[in-house]
Design an enzyme around this catalytic site. Structure first.
Site, PDB file in Angstrom:
ATOM      1  CB  THR A 133      -1.079   0.001   1.089  1.00 34.13           C
ATOM      2  OG1 THR A 133      -1.594  -1.410   1.384  1.00 34.13           O
ATOM      3  CG2 THR A 133      -1.964   0.989   0.937  1.00 34.13           C
TER       4      THR A 133
ATOM      5  N   GLY B 121       1.388   1.725   5.482  1.00 30.06           N
ATOM      6  CA  GLY B 121       0.328   0.861   5.752  1.00 30.06           C
ATOM      7  C   GLY B 121       0.263   0.236   7.041  1.00 30.06           C
ATOM      8  CB  ALA B 122      -1.623  -0.881   9.545  1.00 29.44           C
ATOM      9  CG  ASP B 123       0.707  -6.142   8.649  1.00 30.19           C
ATOM     10  OD1 ASP B 123       0.786  -6.297   7.558  1.00 30.19           O
ATOM     11  OD2 ASP B 123       1.574  -5.940   9.212  1.00 30.19           O
TER      12      ASP B 123
ATOM     13  CE  LYS C  78       3.759   0.394  10.085  1.00 31.17           C
ATOM     14  NZ  LYS C  78       3.542  -0.112   8.918  1.00 31.17           N
ATOM     15  N   GLY C  79       4.562  -4.700  10.796  1.00 30.45           N
ATOM     16  CA  GLY C  79       5.868  -5.495  10.457  1.00 30.45           C
ATOM     17  C   GLY C  79       5.417  -6.713   9.659  1.00 30.45           C
ATOM     18  N   GLY C  80       4.298  -6.974   9.008  1.00 32.07           N
ATOM     19  CA  GLY C  80       4.168  -8.016   8.062  1.00 32.07           C
ATOM     20  C   GLY C  80       5.213  -8.073   7.020  1.00 32.07           C
TER      21      GLY C  80
ATOM     22  CD  GLU D  64       6.843  -0.574   8.596  1.00 30.99           C
ATOM     23  OE1 GLU D  64       6.474  -0.740   7.382  1.00 30.99           O
ATOM     24  OE2 GLU D  64       6.484  -1.349   9.513  1.00 30.99           O
TER      25      GLU D  64
ATOM     26  CE  LYS E 264      -3.693  -5.392   4.842  1.00 31.32           C
ATOM     27  NZ  LYS E 264      -2.698  -4.575   4.734  1.00 31.32           N
TER      28      LYS E 264
HETATM   29  O1  LIG Z   1       4.110  -3.197   8.405  1.00 27.22           O
HETATM   30  C1  LIG Z   1       4.360  -3.354   7.239  1.00 27.22           C
HETATM   31  C2  LIG Z   1       5.806  -3.613   6.951  1.00 27.22           C
HETATM   32  O2  LIG Z   1       6.681  -3.813   8.033  1.00 27.22           O
HETATM   33  C3  LIG Z   1       3.389  -2.872   6.050  1.00 27.22           C
HETATM   34  O3  LIG Z   1       2.768  -1.731   6.425  1.00 27.22           O
HETATM   35  C4  LIG Z   1       2.148  -3.873   6.529  1.00 27.22           C
HETATM   36  O4  LIG Z   1       2.611  -5.102   6.357  1.00 27.22           O
HETATM   37  C5  LIG Z   1       1.137  -3.745   5.436  1.00 27.22           C
HETATM   38  O5  LIG Z   1       1.649  -4.030   4.257  1.00 27.22           O
HETATM   39  P1  LIG Z   1       0.639  -4.106   2.884  1.00 27.22           P
HETATM   40  O6  LIG Z   1       0.458  -2.639   2.519  1.00 27.22           O
HETATM   41  O7  LIG Z   1       1.582  -4.570   1.985  1.00 27.22           O
HETATM   42  O8  LIG Z   1      -0.497  -4.915   3.129  1.00 27.22           O
END
Ligand SMILES: O=C(CO)[C@H](O)[C@H](O)COP(=O)(O)O
Length: 237
Positions: free
Chosen positions: A31, A84-86, A96-98, A105, A123
């Site tokens: 994202t 972005g965020a998970d 976060k951290g996916g 971050e 999300k």
């Molecule tokens: O925290 C993150 C990376 O460390 C990303 O913001 C989170 O994993 C969301 O990723 P995406 O926008 O691909 O769904």
């Protein structure tokens, strides 16, 4: 509309907040990548901004898109971070951290006047925890660190499987900072600030993926359109 189009819509909405001369934190993930690409288009059309990337991947994307970059050693604050965020809950607590970039971050978000979270509606959750919680750890003494993490979980009333994250090639995933990540499958985190506090006291834990009190607003794109949720409490509370 597919998920990727929703992500781009959220990114485009966040871009409306960017003004000439701003210093921006640039998030990581699919994202945030849309945001960097759209920002690059504006920069090529004459917008003057400077960015701090939250990962080597975002550094590469921003460079490719022509977004000028700096570091937190060269400038004293950031106006907005867009990331972005998970998972996002109604208090705008985040997991976060996916993508493995949680440490940079969080440093970048904490140095920003505002953090705008961009995401597709999937999300948004009532309670954090379905997404495995990333905990960035030092490889040295990992057994002891894992036991301390389990103890912190028990004190906070959560439990679940933990696994050291692997990269696609099967080797241990190594973060940009040279650390490892343990993903914890907790399902339901009743007290995110309490758990964040408990994890932060463990010596082998470098950082964890709970972002508490950092997000100022969330831009969520869904089939029905865009929703912007503002944080009720001031940043840092
Ligand atoms: O925290 C993150 C990376 O460390 C990303 O913001 C989170 O994993 C969301 O990723 P995406 O926008 O691909 O769904």
């Amino acid at each position: 509309m597919d998920m990727d189009q929703l992500k781009r819509q959220a990114a485009a909405r966040a871009l409306e907040e960017v003004r000439d001369g701003m210093q921006l934190g640039l998030g990581t993930g699919s994202t945030a990548k849309h945001f960097v690409e759209l920002l690059g288009e504006r920069v090529r059309a004459g917008l003057k901004v400077i960015g701090v990337p939250t990962s080597e991947a975002t550094r590469a994307d921003a460079t490719r898109c022509g977004v000028p970059l700096t570091t937190l050693d060269e400038i004293d604050h950031l106006d907005i971070t867009v990331d972005g965020a998970d998972e996002i809950d109604p208090e705008l607590n985040l997991i976060k951290g996916g993508g493995g970039a949680l440490l940079r971050e969080k440093i970048v978000a904490a140095a920003s006047d505002r953090m705008i979270v961009i995401a597709d509606e999937s999300k948004w959750v009532q309670t954090l925890g379905r997404f495995p919680l990333p905990v960035e750890v030092i490889p040295f003494g990992l057994g002891a660190t894992r036991r301390a993490i389990e103890k912190a979980f028990a004190q906070c009333g959560v439990s679940g499987q933990m696994a050291v994250r692997k990269a696609k090639d099967g080797h241990v995933f190594v973060t940009d900072g040279g650390h490892w990540i343990v993903d914890a499958q907790l399902e339901r985190i009743a007290d995110p600030p309490g758990l964040a506090g408990a994890l932060s006291t463990i010596p082998g834990v470098v950082e964890h993926g709970l972002f508490i009190g950092l997000a100022s607003s969330a831009v969520l794109a869904g089939g029905e359109g865009i929703r912007v949720i503002e944080r009720r409490k001031p940043k840092g509370d």
